[in-house]
Design a protein around this motif. Structure first.
Motif, PDB file in Angstrom:
ATOM      1  N   GLY A   1     -21.964 -11.039  -4.777  1.00 45.50           N
ATOM      2  CA  GLY A   1     -20.796 -11.077  -4.306  1.00 45.50           C
ATOM      3  C   GLY A   1     -20.920 -11.370  -2.738  1.00 45.50           C
ATOM      4  N   GLU A   2     -22.212 -11.532  -2.146  1.00 47.42           N
ATOM      5  CA  GLU A   2     -22.475 -11.620  -0.773  1.00 47.42           C
ATOM      6  C   GLU A   2     -22.690 -13.129  -0.772  1.00 47.42           C
ATOM      7  OE1 GLU A   2     -25.123  -9.621   2.768  1.00 47.42           O
ATOM      8  OE2 GLU A   2     -25.762  -9.633   0.785  1.00 47.42           O
ATOM      9  N   THR A   3     -22.342 -14.007   0.472  1.00 43.92           N
ATOM     10  CA  THR A   3     -22.659 -15.292   0.742  1.00 43.92           C
ATOM     11  C   THR A   3     -23.983 -15.279   1.577  1.00 43.92           C
ATOM     12  OG1 THR A   3     -21.423 -15.280   2.904  1.00 43.92           O
ATOM     13  CG2 THR A   3     -20.265 -15.693   0.751  1.00 43.92           C
ATOM     14  N   TYR A   4     -24.609 -16.498   1.551  1.00 42.84           N
ATOM     15  CA  TYR A   4     -25.903 -16.635   2.427  1.00 42.84           C
ATOM     16  C   TYR A   4     -25.469 -16.474   3.887  1.00 42.84           C
ATOM     17  CZ  TYR A   4     -28.844 -18.063  -1.490  1.00 42.84           C
ATOM     18  OH  TYR A   4     -29.758 -17.955  -2.529  1.00 42.84           O
ATOM     19  N   THR A   5     -24.525 -16.935   4.307  1.00 40.84           N
ATOM     20  CA  THR A   5     -24.101 -16.861   5.540  1.00 40.84           C
ATOM     21  C   THR A   5     -24.074 -15.397   5.862  1.00 40.84           C
ATOM     22  OG1 THR A   5     -22.759 -18.977   5.410  1.00 40.84           O
ATOM     23  CG2 THR A   5     -22.532 -17.409   7.414  1.00 40.84           C
ATOM     24  N   ALA A   6     -23.159 -14.345   5.297  1.00 38.66           N
ATOM     25  CA  ALA A   6     -23.105 -13.235   5.538  1.00 38.66           C
ATOM     26  C   ALA A   6     -24.713 -12.309   5.428  1.00 38.66           C
ATOM     27  CB  ALA A   6     -22.181 -12.570   4.771  1.00 38.66           C
ATOM     28  N   TRP A   7     -25.404 -12.782   4.366  1.00 35.36           N
ATOM     29  CA  TRP A   7     -26.639 -12.342   4.245  1.00 35.36           C
ATOM     30  C   TRP A   7     -27.577 -12.689   5.454  1.00 35.36           C
ATOM     31  CZ3 TRP A   7     -31.208 -15.186   3.660  1.00 35.36           C
ATOM     32  CH2 TRP A   7     -32.467 -14.555   3.315  1.00 35.36           C
ATOM     33  N   ALA A   8     -27.564 -13.839   5.873  1.00 28.87           N
ATOM     34  CA  ALA A   8     -28.473 -14.134   7.324  1.00 28.87           C
ATOM     35  C   ALA A   8     -27.759 -13.691   8.543  1.00 28.87           C
ATOM     36  CB  ALA A   8     -28.422 -15.856   7.330  1.00 28.87           C
ATOM     37  N   GLN A   9     -26.424 -13.377   8.504  1.00 27.09           N
ATOM     38  CA  GLN A   9     -26.091 -12.722   9.894  1.00 27.09           C
ATOM     39  C   GLN A   9     -26.310 -11.260   9.945  1.00 27.09           C
ATOM     40  OE1 GLN A   9     -21.755 -13.361   8.945  1.00 27.09           O
ATOM     41  NE2 GLN A   9     -21.694 -14.999  10.888  1.00 27.09           N
ATOM     42  N   TYR A  10     -26.562 -10.561   8.689  1.00 27.75           N
ATOM     43  CA  TYR A  10     -26.880  -9.393   8.916  1.00 27.75           C
ATOM     44  C   TYR A  10     -28.542  -9.301   9.063  1.00 27.75           C
ATOM     45  CZ  TYR A  10     -27.909  -4.704   7.262  1.00 27.75           C
ATOM     46  OH  TYR A  10     -28.442  -3.333   6.973  1.00 27.75           O
ATOM     47  N   GLN A  11     -29.198 -10.163   8.391  1.00 33.45           N
ATOM     48  CA  GLN A  11     -30.719  -9.857   8.602  1.00 33.45           C
ATOM     49  C   GLN A  11     -31.226 -10.305   9.982  1.00 33.45           C
ATOM     50  OE1 GLN A  11     -32.090  -8.443   6.643  1.00 33.45           O
ATOM     51  NE2 GLN A  11     -31.116  -8.467   4.618  1.00 33.45           N
ATOM     52  N   LEU A  12     -30.303 -11.314  10.692  1.00 32.40           N
ATOM     53  CA  LEU A  12     -30.959 -11.551  12.084  1.00 32.40           C
ATOM     54  C   LEU A  12     -30.438 -10.467  13.005  1.00 32.40           C
ATOM     55  CD1 LEU A  12     -29.757 -15.210  12.094  1.00 32.40           C
ATOM     56  CD2 LEU A  12     -31.956 -14.231  12.218  1.00 32.40           C
ATOM     57  N   GLU A  13     -29.798  -9.367  12.696  1.00 30.58           N
ATOM     58  CA  GLU A  13     -29.644  -8.239  13.356  1.00 30.58           C
ATOM     59  C   GLU A  13     -31.106  -7.317  13.591  1.00 30.58           C
ATOM     60  OE1 GLU A  13     -27.114  -7.348  15.381  1.00 30.58           O
ATOM     61  OE2 GLU A  13     -26.050  -9.025  14.657  1.00 30.58           O
ATOM     62  N   TYR A  14     -32.060  -7.673  12.484  1.00 35.05           N
ATOM     63  CA  TYR A  14     -33.258  -6.995  12.521  1.00 35.05           C
ATOM     64  C   TYR A  14     -34.516  -7.938  12.953  1.00 35.05           C
ATOM     65  CZ  TYR A  14     -30.061  -3.826  10.512  1.00 35.05           C
ATOM     66  OH  TYR A  14     -28.966  -2.849  10.387  1.00 35.05           O
ATOM     67  N   PHE A  15     -34.207  -9.222  12.632  1.00 32.06           N
ATOM     68  CA  PHE A  15     -35.389  -9.918  12.680  1.00 32.06           C
ATOM     69  C   PHE A  15     -35.196 -11.378  13.559  1.00 32.06           C
ATOM     70  CE2 PHE A  15     -35.812  -7.879   8.452  1.00 32.06           C
ATOM     71  CZ  PHE A  15     -37.086  -7.434   8.499  1.00 32.06           C
ATOM     72  N   ASP A  16     -36.363 -12.001  13.855  1.00 29.12           N
ATOM     73  CA  ASP A  16     -36.013 -13.170  14.677  1.00 29.12           C
ATOM     74  C   ASP A  16     -35.482 -14.363  13.877  1.00 29.12           C
ATOM     75  OD1 ASP A  16     -36.766 -11.701  17.207  1.00 29.12           O
ATOM     76  OD2 ASP A  16     -38.719 -11.937  16.400  1.00 29.12           O
ATOM     77  N   VAL A  17     -36.246 -14.617  12.918  1.00 26.57           N
ATOM     78  CA  VAL A  17     -35.921 -15.832  12.111  1.00 26.57           C
ATOM     79  C   VAL A  17     -35.725 -15.519  10.677  1.00 26.57           C
ATOM     80  CG1 VAL A  17     -36.755 -18.296  11.638  1.00 26.57           C
ATOM     81  CG2 VAL A  17     -37.306 -17.092  13.875  1.00 26.57           C
ATOM     82  N   VAL A  18     -34.775 -16.154  10.223  1.00 26.36           N
ATOM     83  CA  VAL A  18     -34.428 -16.119   8.571  1.00 26.36           C
ATOM     84  C   VAL A  18     -35.097 -17.396   8.183  1.00 26.36           C
ATOM     85  CG1 VAL A  18     -32.763 -16.108   6.935  1.00 26.36           C
ATOM     86  CG2 VAL A  18     -32.490 -14.583   8.745  1.00 26.36           C
ATOM     87  N   VAL A  19     -35.991 -17.285   7.332  1.00 27.26           N
ATOM     88  CA  VAL A  19     -36.814 -18.426   6.833  1.00 27.26           C
ATOM     89  C   VAL A  19     -36.289 -18.882   5.537  1.00 27.26           C
ATOM     90  CG1 VAL A  19     -38.952 -19.476   6.384  1.00 27.26           C
ATOM     91  CG2 VAL A  19     -38.754 -17.773   8.076  1.00 27.26           C
TER      92      VAL A  19
END
Length: 633
Positions: A176-194
């Motif tokens: 149920g989570e979009t790729y955009t929401a997933w990337a926004q969350y992970q970029l709070e912890y990492f420099d680049v989402v590959v």
């Protein structure tokens, strides 16, 4: 030394070698060479000395340590670096691994650090999305390769940063989570989402950034194509394809025109090519004009204007044959044509057709639907799970085609699900690009510096052709069928038309018309001169006594009677071996209209026959003063 003790040598026979230095020891060995065994012994002694030196052992230990460390680093770097990372967690309990770049940004601003070198020696934290060829993961959960990994290694090598000990692997968005929401969350912890992301306004307005878009994610439509063999007549007459029909007709017209002009210019002076009647002369000219194309023959002009006309015609032939030959090889190969149900998404909208779209590609599906809603009313979309489902739906006519991206289709087209019956049609109907994502600089950590450095080096990678080269390797490795890639046909079919070749015919027409005009002017001038000459000759040609009706004769009728008498006398003479000359002279006299023309023709032929054989005097019948022919001559 032993040899010298037994048989001392004079001083000038002794040869003392220079000192042999052992480079990693402080001692120096000096010796004399007297026997070969002394040399071997000395070398072994030097090697032993080197092996016992402390410096050598220090270097060996250092090399072994570095090799072992590099091997351990390679093994360790394939494993995720943060064991405590929980992929599915969205509560904020994961540790933050983002870097802070403000100190480096200050150095770049004051000029003490070049921008392209700002990440040298730094460590970037990355999160990779697991998935097929993009990021390959082993059975033990280790990172084993992939397209994204290859690109990141090259980028790290160019920019001088490390990442192999600061990355994690993710399964992607939760249910149920979009790729955009997933990337926004992970970029709070990492420099680049590959992972690959479509660059769009929604993501940029949400604080996401794209350092460099290296993927072609433009929207296209692919559908089923059917190969149809060409008809038999098209194959048999493919040699006519280099030129269009109107050009072939123009060539035939030009042959007839050039032959007629050649006959007109040469009929009075070229009996070898154009003897006989008018129809026979024109027919021979047509044959010679056509024979120029194959090299089987051609015009052989005598008059200057005929030569100019021939040069113009042969130049036209040279260019026509060259253009035909250049295109012939292409059109002799007649392939089956591909026929599809639609040629573009606009045509699908006009038909009110249904298009399939892969449900997992959320950004692609949303973008295509949004575009179609505004620009292509009438299109209906059906969601499918994967490429196999989409192609089966197209074959079952559940949907007329599918919406995809350029790079996605390049993978689908070589997959085992494509039975060589699918191809994309038209052009991309919406240009899009994509790549990795980072966070825009709103958190006070100066992440724009990192983005700019990545942009600089990835631009250089693009200029060097690195992305294209690596993508080609990926397609080669992933190919599962033998379908050939069908390239978009060029805008021009390569046929030569009347417009492109018409200038040649125009030049030829101008030259030939100029020759005709010059010929007519010359003929008119000759006719006037002949009239004057005729009057002059007839004025000195008296009427003979005893001729019937002599008193009522005009100069013209007097000339006709003289001509007829000459013909009769020539026919009676007929010396052996001169039959051809008799006939030629008879025909010339019969077709001559004026005295001046007859004199001109007779003078030329007399000179010609004198060169060929017997004297022309043999043709002159003895009559009164030598005959009328002699009198006229």
């Amino acid at each position: 030394q032993r040899f010298e003790q037994r048989s001392p040598l004079p001083p000038h026979h002794r040869r003392e070698l220079t000192p042999l230095h052992c480079p990693l020891h402080h001692s120096t060995t000096r010796f004399r060479l007297s026997l070969p065994t002394d040399l071997v012994t000395s070398v072994l002694r030097c090697l032993l000395t080197v092996m016992m030196a402390r410096e050598v052992w220090a270097v060996v230990v250092l090399v072994v340590f570095l090799l072992a460390g590099a091997q351990g680093q390679a093994v360790a770097s394939s494993q995720p670096s943060f064991p405590s990372f929980v992929d599915a967690d969205r509560t904020g309990s994961n540790a933050v691994h983002r870097g802070a770049w403000c100190g480096l940004e200050s150095q770049v601003k004051n000029g003490t650090l070049p921008l392209r070198d700002a990440l040298v020696g730094q460590k970037l934290s990355l999160i990779f999305a697991k998935g097929g060829l993009w990021t390959k993961v082993g059975d033990d959960g280790s990172l084993t390769g992939g397209y994204h990994v290859t690109l990141m290694d090259e980028l790290a090598s160019r920019a001088g940063f490390t990442w192999r000990d600061s990355f994690v692997l993710s399964n992607g968005p939760n249910d149920g989570e979009t790729y955009t929401a997933w990337a926004q969350y992970q970029l709070e912890y990492f420099d680049v989402v590959v992972d690959w992301f479509v660059d769009n306004s929604e993501r940029r307005s949400g604080g996401l950034s794209f350092p460099y878009n290296f993927l072609d994610l433009s929207y296209i439509v692919y559908t089923r194509v059917v190969k149809i063999d060409p008809p038999l007549q098209e194959v048999l007459f493919s040699f006519l394809k280099p030129f269009r029909d109107e050009l072939w007709v123009m060539i035939l017209v030009c042959i007839l025109y050039s032959a007629t002009v050649y006959w007109w210019l040469e009929k009075d002076s070229n009996d070898d090519d154009l003897h006989g009647s008018t129809a026979s002369g024109v027919g021979k000219g047509v044959f010679l004009a056509a024979a120029n194309f194959t090299g089987a023959g051609g015009f052989e002009p005598i008059s200057p204007l005929g030569k100019i006309h021939t040069i113009s015609w042969t130049f036209i032939i040279l260019l026509i044959v060259s253009a035909y030959t250049a295109n012939l090889a292409t059109f002799l190969i007649v392939e089956a044509s591909a026929v599809s149900s639609i040629e573009s998404i606009q045509e699908a909208g006009d038909l009110g057709a249904t298009l399939c779209v892969q449900q997992g590609s959320t950004a692609v599906a949303a973008g295509a639907k949004a575009y179609a809603a505004v620009n292509v009313p009438g299109v209906t979309f059906v969601d499918k799970n994967d490429t196999e489902s989409i192609m089966n739906a197209i074959r079952a006519e559940e949907c007329i085609g599918a919406v995809s991206t350029v790079d996605t289709w390049s993978l689908a087209g070589i997959s085992k699900h494509n039975q060589c019956d699918m191809d994309y049609v038209g052009r991309p109907f919406k240009g899009k690009q994509g790549g990795w994502m980072t966070r825009s600089d709103y958190g006070g950590i100066c992440s724009s510096l990192m983005n700019d450095v990545i942009t600089v080096h990835m631009t250089e990678m693009e200029d060097a052709g690195f992305f294209e080269e690596q993508w080609g390797k990926v397609l080669h490795e992933q190919r599962e069928n033998n379908c050939l890639v069908v390239e978009t046909p060029a805008a021009s079919d390569g046929q030569q038309g009347l417009t492109s070749m018409g200038g040649l015919f125009l030049v030829h027409a101008v030259i030939s018309i100029s020759c005709l005009v010059a010929h007519q002017v010359g003929k008119w001038r000759a006719s006037r001169a002949a009239q004057l000459e005729k009057k002059k000759v007839e004025s000195i040609l008296p009427v003979q006594e005893g001729d019937d009706g002599a008193k009522g004769w005009t100069p013209a009728s007097r000339w006709q009677v003289a001509t007829q008498k000459t013909i009769a006398e020539v026919r009676q003479k007929k010396p052996p071996g001169m039959r051809a000359q008799h006939e030629m002279l008879t025909q010339l006299i019969e077709k001559t209209d004026s005295l001046a023309e007859a004199l001109k023709v007779l003078q030329r032929d007399v000179s010609s026959m004198k060169q060929k054989g017997p004297n022309i005097a043999n043709l002159v019948p003895p009559a009164r003063g030598g005959g009328v022919l002699e009198e006229v001559h």
